[in-house]
Design a protein around this motif. Sequence first.
Motif, mmCIF file in Angstrom:
data_model
loop_
_atom_site.group_PDB
_atom_site.id
_atom_site.type_symbol
_atom_site.label_atom_id
_atom_site.label_comp_id
_atom_site.label_asym_id
_atom_site.label_seq_id
_atom_site.Cartn_x
_atom_site.Cartn_y
_atom_site.Cartn_z
ATOM 1 N N GLU A 72 0.842 -1.205 0.000
ATOM 2 C CA GLU A 72 0.000 0.000 0.000
ATOM 3 C C GLU A 72 0.875 1.253 0.000
ATOM 4 O O GLU A 72 0.401 2.340 -0.307
ATOM 5 C CB GLU A 72 -0.901 0.014 1.239
ATOM 6 C CG GLU A 72 -1.935 -1.098 1.277
ATOM 7 C CD GLU A 72 -2.418 -1.366 2.701
ATOM 8 O OE1 GLU A 72 -2.185 -0.520 3.589
ATOM 9 O OE2 GLU A 72 -3.028 -2.430 2.912
ATOM 10 N N LEU A 73 2.141 1.088 0.420
ATOM 11 C CA LEU A 73 3.088 2.200 0.479
ATOM 12 C C LEU A 73 4.338 1.846 -0.307
ATOM 13 O O LEU A 73 4.706 0.675 -0.409
ATOM 14 C CB LEU A 73 3.495 2.485 1.937
ATOM 15 C CG LEU A 73 2.397 2.855 2.937
ATOM 16 C CD1 LEU A 73 2.992 2.940 4.340
ATOM 17 C CD2 LEU A 73 1.738 4.163 2.554
ATOM 18 N N ASP A 74 5.010 2.862 -0.832
ATOM 19 C CA ASP A 74 6.287 2.648 -1.518
ATOM 20 C C ASP A 74 7.475 2.928 -0.598
ATOM 21 O O ASP A 74 8.567 2.413 -0.809
ATOM 22 C CB ASP A 74 6.365 3.553 -2.749
ATOM 23 C CG ASP A 74 5.257 3.221 -3.748
ATOM 24 O OD1 ASP A 74 5.249 2.088 -4.244
ATOM 25 O OD2 ASP A 74 4.401 4.091 -3.989
ATOM 26 N N MET A 75 7.246 3.758 0.421
ATOM 27 C CA MET A 75 8.284 4.030 1.421
ATOM 28 C C MET A 75 7.580 4.515 2.675
ATOM 29 O O MET A 75 6.439 4.962 2.626
ATOM 30 C CB MET A 75 9.290 5.076 0.907
ATOM 31 C CG MET A 75 8.703 6.441 0.639
ATOM 32 S SD MET A 75 9.916 7.631 -0.025
ATOM 33 C CE MET A 75 9.967 7.176 -1.767
ATOM 34 N N ALA A 76 8.278 4.399 3.823
ATOM 35 C CA ALA A 76 7.721 4.876 5.086
ATOM 36 C C ALA A 76 8.758 5.750 5.772
ATOM 37 O O ALA A 76 9.941 5.403 5.818
ATOM 38 C CB ALA A 76 7.334 3.700 5.978
ATOM 39 N N ILE A 77 8.294 6.882 6.301
ATOM 40 C CA ILE A 77 9.187 7.836 6.960
ATOM 41 C C ILE A 77 9.053 7.663 8.472
ATOM 42 O O ILE A 77 7.942 7.663 9.009
ATOM 43 C CB ILE A 77 8.813 9.295 6.593
ATOM 44 C CG1 ILE A 77 8.606 9.453 5.080
ATOM 45 C CG2 ILE A 77 9.866 10.268 7.127
ATOM 46 C CD1 ILE A 77 9.783 9.079 4.223
ATOM 47 N N HIS A 78 10.184 7.529 9.153
ATOM 48 C CA HIS A 78 10.180 7.351 10.610
ATOM 49 C C HIS A 78 11.192 8.290 11.260
ATOM 50 O O HIS A 78 12.201 8.641 10.652
ATOM 51 C CB HIS A 78 10.615 5.926 10.999
ATOM 52 C CG HIS A 78 9.833 4.829 10.378
ATOM 53 N ND1 HIS A 78 8.572 4.459 10.803
ATOM 54 C CD2 HIS A 78 10.146 3.967 9.367
ATOM 55 C CE1 HIS A 78 8.151 3.427 10.085
ATOM 56 N NE2 HIS A 78 9.079 3.118 9.205
ATOM 57 N N SER A 79 10.938 8.631 12.529
ATOM 58 C CA SER A 79 12.025 9.118 13.379
ATOM 59 C C SER A 79 12.848 7.881 13.710
ATOM 60 O O SER A 79 12.306 6.903 14.247
ATOM 61 C CB SER A 79 11.478 9.725 14.670
ATOM 62 O OG SER A 79 10.796 10.922 14.392
ATOM 63 N N LEU A 80 14.128 7.900 13.386
ATOM 64 C CA LEU A 80 14.941 6.688 13.556
ATOM 65 C C LEU A 80 14.910 6.184 14.997
ATOM 66 O O LEU A 80 14.945 4.979 15.240
ATOM 67 C CB LEU A 80 16.382 6.959 13.105
ATOM 68 C CG LEU A 80 17.348 5.779 13.200
ATOM 69 C CD1 LEU A 80 16.870 4.595 12.367
ATOM 70 C CD2 LEU A 80 18.750 6.186 12.770
ATOM 71 N N LYS A 81 14.802 7.086 15.964
ATOM 72 C CA LYS A 81 14.830 6.639 17.371
ATOM 73 C C LYS A 81 13.614 5.787 17.723
ATOM 74 O O LYS A 81 13.639 5.076 18.726
ATOM 75 C CB LYS A 81 14.970 7.821 18.322
ATOM 76 C CG LYS A 81 13.757 8.694 18.505
ATOM 77 C CD LYS A 81 14.094 9.892 19.395
ATOM 78 C CE LYS A 81 12.945 10.855 19.537
ATOM 79 N NZ LYS A 81 12.021 10.522 20.595
ATOM 80 N N ASP A 82 12.542 5.823 16.917
ATOM 81 C CA ASP A 82 11.358 4.989 17.167
ATOM 82 C C ASP A 82 11.495 3.583 16.586
ATOM 83 O O ASP A 82 10.634 2.735 16.833
ATOM 84 C CB ASP A 82 10.110 5.626 16.535
ATOM 85 C CG ASP A 82 9.708 6.921 17.216
ATOM 86 O OD1 ASP A 82 10.034 7.083 18.408
ATOM 87 O OD2 ASP A 82 9.066 7.769 16.555
#
Length: 304
Positions: A72-82
């Motif tokens: 459903e997604l091509d990429m996901a953005i995260h705060s790396l610390k999570d």
Amino acid sequence: MKNIRIGTRDSQLAMWQAEWVKNQLTIVYPHLQFELVPMKTKGDKILDVPLAKIGDKGLFTKELENGLLNHELDMAIHSLKDMPTLLPKGLMICTFCEREEPRDVFLSRNGTRLEELPPGAVIGTSSLRRKAQLKHYRPDLDFMDLRGNLQTRWRKLQESNMDGIVLAAAGVKRLGWEERITQILPEDMMLSAVGQGSIAIEIDEKRLDIMELLLPLNHRATEQAVRAERALMRKLEGGCQVPIGALARVVEEEQIILRGMVASVDGVRLIRAEAQGTDPEAVGFEVADRLIDLGATSILAEIR
């Protein structure tokens, strides 16, 4: 390539980070279409329980990762610390964006610095890592659990009897709140969370097209530093809800200097170690081994 779907949490800070990534990609690829897909994660929904008590790895990442696995997604953005150090099978962190200020900051209700607060002053934080280090530094402080997005935490500071709150500098700066910062906390008082300040982009490891697309956004010095920190965390089998701090910096000739810290929840026992080298994983494991030699295993066993 069709419309490229970028998954993100729907908090203001997460949306800022995803919008930043989208803008960077649009500059490099003006002919492509990028679309943000906001989602709520378990960690966003459960706001009345301290994170350490929920004890679930991937609290802020799982829904986004399911979106990647379900295509459903091509990429996901995260705060790396999570992000947990072990990712779901088939997924990978493809890009480590250039790190913002990695340290923590103190936002005081009336401009008083942390060291000048009266005995019994109340600090708002739910982070075991922050509480343990602050208790070690000042055993006379009291603490109030504080959850929610940055706006919620700032509002609670104004409306409650708290004297101040501790937040990640990166989020505060990204929201343009620099004038609210009373002080940046020095590393010998407060060592950061693993990966703090870096935006990570996660993808399906088979998506070579997306991997290639994201190459211009990867920042090598940030990648080297945070890989060392994550190796330390992996060796100690910690999660983001354990009092482990780590901060690596890359100096000349790609030397990585990593400082690590493990503390008991009450702050009485606090151990630190440091190492340097050019291989991120080796440096991370070396600092973890030194912390283990100093008693990290027994400290962490008590917490678990």
